[in-house]
Design a protein around this motif. Structure first.
Motif, PDB file in Angstrom:
ATOM      1  N   GLU A 170       0.826  -1.207   0.000  1.00  0.00           N
ATOM      2  CA  GLU A 170       0.000   0.000   0.000  1.00  0.00           C
ATOM      3  C   GLU A 170       0.865   1.264   0.000  1.00  0.00           C
ATOM      4  OE1 GLU A 170      -2.647  -0.409   3.326  1.00  0.00           O
ATOM      5  OE2 GLU A 170      -4.022  -1.696   2.204  1.00  0.00           O
ATOM      6  N   ILE A 171       1.962   1.230   0.748  1.00  0.00           N
ATOM      7  CA  ILE A 171       2.871   2.383   0.768  1.00  0.00           C
ATOM      8  C   ILE A 171       3.510   2.576  -0.603  1.00  0.00           C
ATOM      9  CG2 ILE A 171       5.067   3.240   1.710  1.00  0.00           C
ATOM     10  CD1 ILE A 171       4.163   1.925   4.403  1.00  0.00           C
ATOM     11  N   LYS A 172       3.947   1.487  -1.220  1.00  0.00           N
ATOM     12  CA  LYS A 172       4.596   1.571  -2.528  1.00  0.00           C
ATOM     13  C   LYS A 172       3.658   2.084  -3.612  1.00  0.00           C
ATOM     14  CE  LYS A 172       8.202  -1.877  -1.885  1.00  0.00           C
ATOM     15  NZ  LYS A 172       8.691  -3.216  -2.220  1.00  0.00           N
ATOM     16  N   ASN A 173       2.396   1.659  -3.583  1.00  0.00           N
ATOM     17  CA  ASN A 173       1.472   2.088  -4.646  1.00  0.00           C
ATOM     18  C   ASN A 173       0.711   3.369  -4.288  1.00  0.00           C
ATOM     19  OD1 ASN A 173      -0.825   1.408  -3.144  1.00  0.00           O
ATOM     20  ND2 ASN A 173      -1.084  -0.571  -4.131  1.00  0.00           N
ATOM     21  N   GLY A 174       1.039   3.961  -3.129  1.00  0.00           N
ATOM     22  CA  GLY A 174       0.464   5.250  -2.767  1.00  0.00           C
ATOM     23  C   GLY A 174      -0.940   5.204  -2.205  1.00  0.00           C
ATOM     24  N   SER A 175      -1.425   4.044  -1.841  1.00  0.00           N
ATOM     25  CA  SER A 175      -2.791   3.961  -1.320  1.00  0.00           C
ATOM     26  C   SER A 175      -2.855   4.009   0.201  1.00  0.00           C
ATOM     27  CB  SER A 175      -3.479   2.693  -1.835  1.00  0.00           C
ATOM     28  OG  SER A 175      -2.810   1.549  -1.361  1.00  0.00           O
ATOM     29  N   ALA A 176      -1.713   4.164   0.865  1.00  0.00           N
ATOM     30  CA  ALA A 176      -1.698   4.257   2.328  1.00  0.00           C
ATOM     31  C   ALA A 176      -2.157   5.643   2.763  1.00  0.00           C
ATOM     32  CB  ALA A 176      -0.291   3.976   2.854  1.00  0.00           C
ATOM     33  N   ILE A 177      -2.763   5.704   3.950  1.00  0.00           N
ATOM     34  CA  ILE A 177      -3.178   7.001   4.498  1.00  0.00           C
ATOM     35  C   ILE A 177      -2.495   7.196   5.845  1.00  0.00           C
ATOM     36  CG2 ILE A 177      -5.381   7.041   3.285  1.00  0.00           C
ATOM     37  CD1 ILE A 177      -6.729   6.177   5.889  1.00  0.00           C
ATOM     38  N   ASP A 178      -2.352   8.461   6.271  1.00  0.00           N
ATOM     39  CA  ASP A 178      -1.688   8.702   7.549  1.00  0.00           C
ATOM     40  C   ASP A 178      -2.642   8.428   8.714  1.00  0.00           C
ATOM     41  OD1 ASP A 178      -3.278  10.978   8.053  1.00  0.00           O
ATOM     42  OD2 ASP A 178      -1.851  12.299   7.055  1.00  0.00           O
ATOM     43  N   ASN A 179      -2.084   8.410   9.920  1.00  0.00           N
ATOM     44  CA  ASN A 179      -2.851   8.048  11.114  1.00  0.00           C
ATOM     45  C   ASN A 179      -4.040   8.963  11.348  1.00  0.00           C
ATOM     46  OD1 ASN A 179      -1.186   5.915  11.678  1.00  0.00           O
ATOM     47  ND2 ASN A 179       0.077   7.029  13.143  1.00  0.00           N
ATOM     48  N   ASP A 180      -3.859  10.262  11.177  1.00  0.00           N
ATOM     49  CA  ASP A 180      -4.950  11.205  11.429  1.00  0.00           C
ATOM     50  C   ASP A 180      -6.148  10.923  10.528  1.00  0.00           C
ATOM     51  OD1 ASP A 180      -3.499  12.495  13.418  1.00  0.00           O
ATOM     52  OD2 ASP A 180      -2.621  13.942  12.005  1.00  0.00           O
ATOM     53  N   LYS A 181      -5.891  10.666   9.251  1.00  0.00           N
ATOM     54  CA  LYS A 181      -6.986  10.363   8.323  1.00  0.00           C
ATOM     55  C   LYS A 181      -7.648   9.031   8.678  1.00  0.00           C
ATOM     56  CE  LYS A 181      -5.317  13.000   4.374  1.00  0.00           C
ATOM     57  NZ  LYS A 181      -4.812  12.953   3.004  1.00  0.00           N
ATOM     58  N   ALA A 182      -6.843   8.070   9.079  1.00  0.00           N
ATOM     59  CA  ALA A 182      -7.391   6.766   9.460  1.00  0.00           C
ATOM     60  C   ALA A 182      -8.298   6.909  10.681  1.00  0.00           C
ATOM     61  CB  ALA A 182      -6.266   5.781   9.740  1.00  0.00           C
ATOM     62  N   LEU A 183      -7.849   7.662  11.681  1.00  0.00           N
ATOM     63  CA  LEU A 183      -8.672   7.881  12.877  1.00  0.00           C
ATOM     64  C   LEU A 183      -9.962   8.620  12.541  1.00  0.00           C
ATOM     65  CD1 LEU A 183      -5.961   8.743  15.551  1.00  0.00           C
ATOM     66  CD2 LEU A 183      -7.378   6.690  15.427  1.00  0.00           C
ATOM     67  N   GLU A 184      -9.867   9.587  11.641  1.00  0.00           N
ATOM     68  CA  GLU A 184     -11.064  10.311  11.196  1.00  0.00           C
ATOM     69  C   GLU A 184     -12.081   9.357  10.573  1.00  0.00           C
ATOM     70  OE1 GLU A 184     -10.995  13.781   8.441  1.00  0.00           O
ATOM     71  OE2 GLU A 184      -9.433  14.473   9.827  1.00  0.00           O
ATOM     72  N   LYS A 185     -11.602   8.483   9.692  1.00  0.00           N
ATOM     73  CA  LYS A 185     -12.501   7.523   9.032  1.00  0.00           C
ATOM     74  C   LYS A 185     -13.144   6.609  10.051  1.00  0.00           C
ATOM     75  CE  LYS A 185     -10.615   7.159   4.370  1.00  0.00           C
ATOM     76  NZ  LYS A 185     -10.182   6.209   3.340  1.00  0.00           N
ATOM     77  N   ILE A 186     -12.388   6.158  11.039  1.00  0.00           N
ATOM     78  CA  ILE A 186     -12.927   5.268  12.056  1.00  0.00           C
ATOM     79  C   ILE A 186     -13.992   5.983  12.876  1.00  0.00           C
ATOM     80  CG2 ILE A 186     -12.353   4.042  14.209  1.00  0.00           C
ATOM     81  CD1 ILE A 186      -9.602   3.411  12.901  1.00  0.00           C
ATOM     82  N   LYS A 187     -13.702   7.211  13.277  1.00  0.00           N
ATOM     83  CA  LYS A 187     -14.683   7.994  14.047  1.00  0.00           C
ATOM     84  C   LYS A 187     -15.960   8.213  13.255  1.00  0.00           C
ATOM     85  CE  LYS A 187     -11.366  10.447  16.947  1.00  0.00           C
ATOM     86  NZ  LYS A 187     -10.700  11.746  17.219  1.00  0.00           N
ATOM     87  N   ASP A 188     -15.817   8.520  11.964  1.00  0.00           N
ATOM     88  CA  ASP A 188     -16.994   8.720  11.103  1.00  0.00           C
ATOM     89  C   ASP A 188     -17.849   7.461  11.027  1.00  0.00           C
ATOM     90  OD1 ASP A 188     -16.247  11.326  10.612  1.00  0.00           O
ATOM     91  OD2 ASP A 188     -15.381  10.908   8.627  1.00  0.00           O
ATOM     92  N   LYS A 189     -17.207   6.314  10.934  1.00  0.00           N
ATOM     93  CA  LYS A 189     -17.960   5.059  10.844  1.00  0.00           C
ATOM     94  C   LYS A 189     -18.639   4.716  12.150  1.00  0.00           C
ATOM     95  CE  LYS A 189     -15.575   3.038   6.961  1.00  0.00           C
ATOM     96  NZ  LYS A 189     -14.997   1.855   6.366  1.00  0.00           N
ATOM     97  N   LEU A 190     -18.039   5.111  13.258  1.00  0.00           N
ATOM     98  CA  LEU A 190     -18.618   4.797  14.567  1.00  0.00           C
ATOM     99  C   LEU A 190     -19.808   5.690  14.915  1.00  0.00           C
ATOM    100  CD1 LEU A 190     -15.399   4.130  16.695  1.00  0.00           C
ATOM    101  CD2 LEU A 190     -17.044   2.446  15.844  1.00  0.00           C
ATOM    102  N   THR A 191     -19.882   6.862  14.265  1.00  0.00           N
ATOM    103  CA  THR A 191     -20.989   7.784  14.579  1.00  0.00           C
ATOM    104  C   THR A 191     -22.097   7.687  13.552  1.00  0.00           C
ATOM    105  OG1 THR A 191     -19.853   9.592  13.441  1.00  0.00           O
ATOM    106  CG2 THR A 191     -19.569   9.396  15.831  1.00  0.00           C
TER     107      THR A 191
END
Length: 89
Positions: free
Chosen positions: A68-89
Motif C-alpha cells: 500500500e505504501i509503494k502504490n500510494g494507497s496508504a493514508i496517515d494516522n490522522d486520516k485513518a482515525l477520522e474515518k474510524i470515528k466517522d464510521k462509529l458515529t
C-alpha cells in the motif's frame, strides 16, 4: 539439539504417541515424521504452533502495508482515525 530425537518414523509415532507428545511439549521442538525414509509430517506443540501462526499473520499484514505504501494507497494516522470515528458515529 540432537537431530536424531527430532526425526521419527511413522511406526514410532504409532507405538509411542504419548512419548512423542511429551517430548514436543517439553522441548518445544517439532518432530519430523517420516514414511519410507521420506519426511511426511511435522508434530508440533500447540503453543509453538500458535506463536508461528501469529508471526505469519503479522508478516502478512506487514507485506500488505508495504504494498500500500509503494502504490500510494496508504493514508496517515490522522486520516485513518477520522474515518474510524466517522464510521462509529
Amino acid at each position: 539439539m540432537n537431530i536424531s530425537e527430532d526425526i521419527k518414523p511413522i511406526s514410532y509415532l504409532k507405538s509411542k504417541t504419548a512419548d512423542l507428545l511429551k517430548q514436543v511439549n517439553s522441548t518445544h521442538r517439532p518432530v519430523i515424521i517420516t514414511q519410507n525414509g521420506e519426511p511426511k509430517a511435522v508434530l508440533q506443540d500447540h503453543e509453538s504452533y500458535e506463536k508461528m501462526r501469529n508471526a505469519i499473520g503479522l508478516l502478512k499484514i506487514l507485506s500488505i502495508s508495504e504494498k500500500e505504501i509503494k502504490n500510494g494507497s496508504a493514508i496517515d494516522n490522522d486520516k485513518a482515525l477520522e474515518k474510524i470515528k466517522d464510521k462509529l458515529t
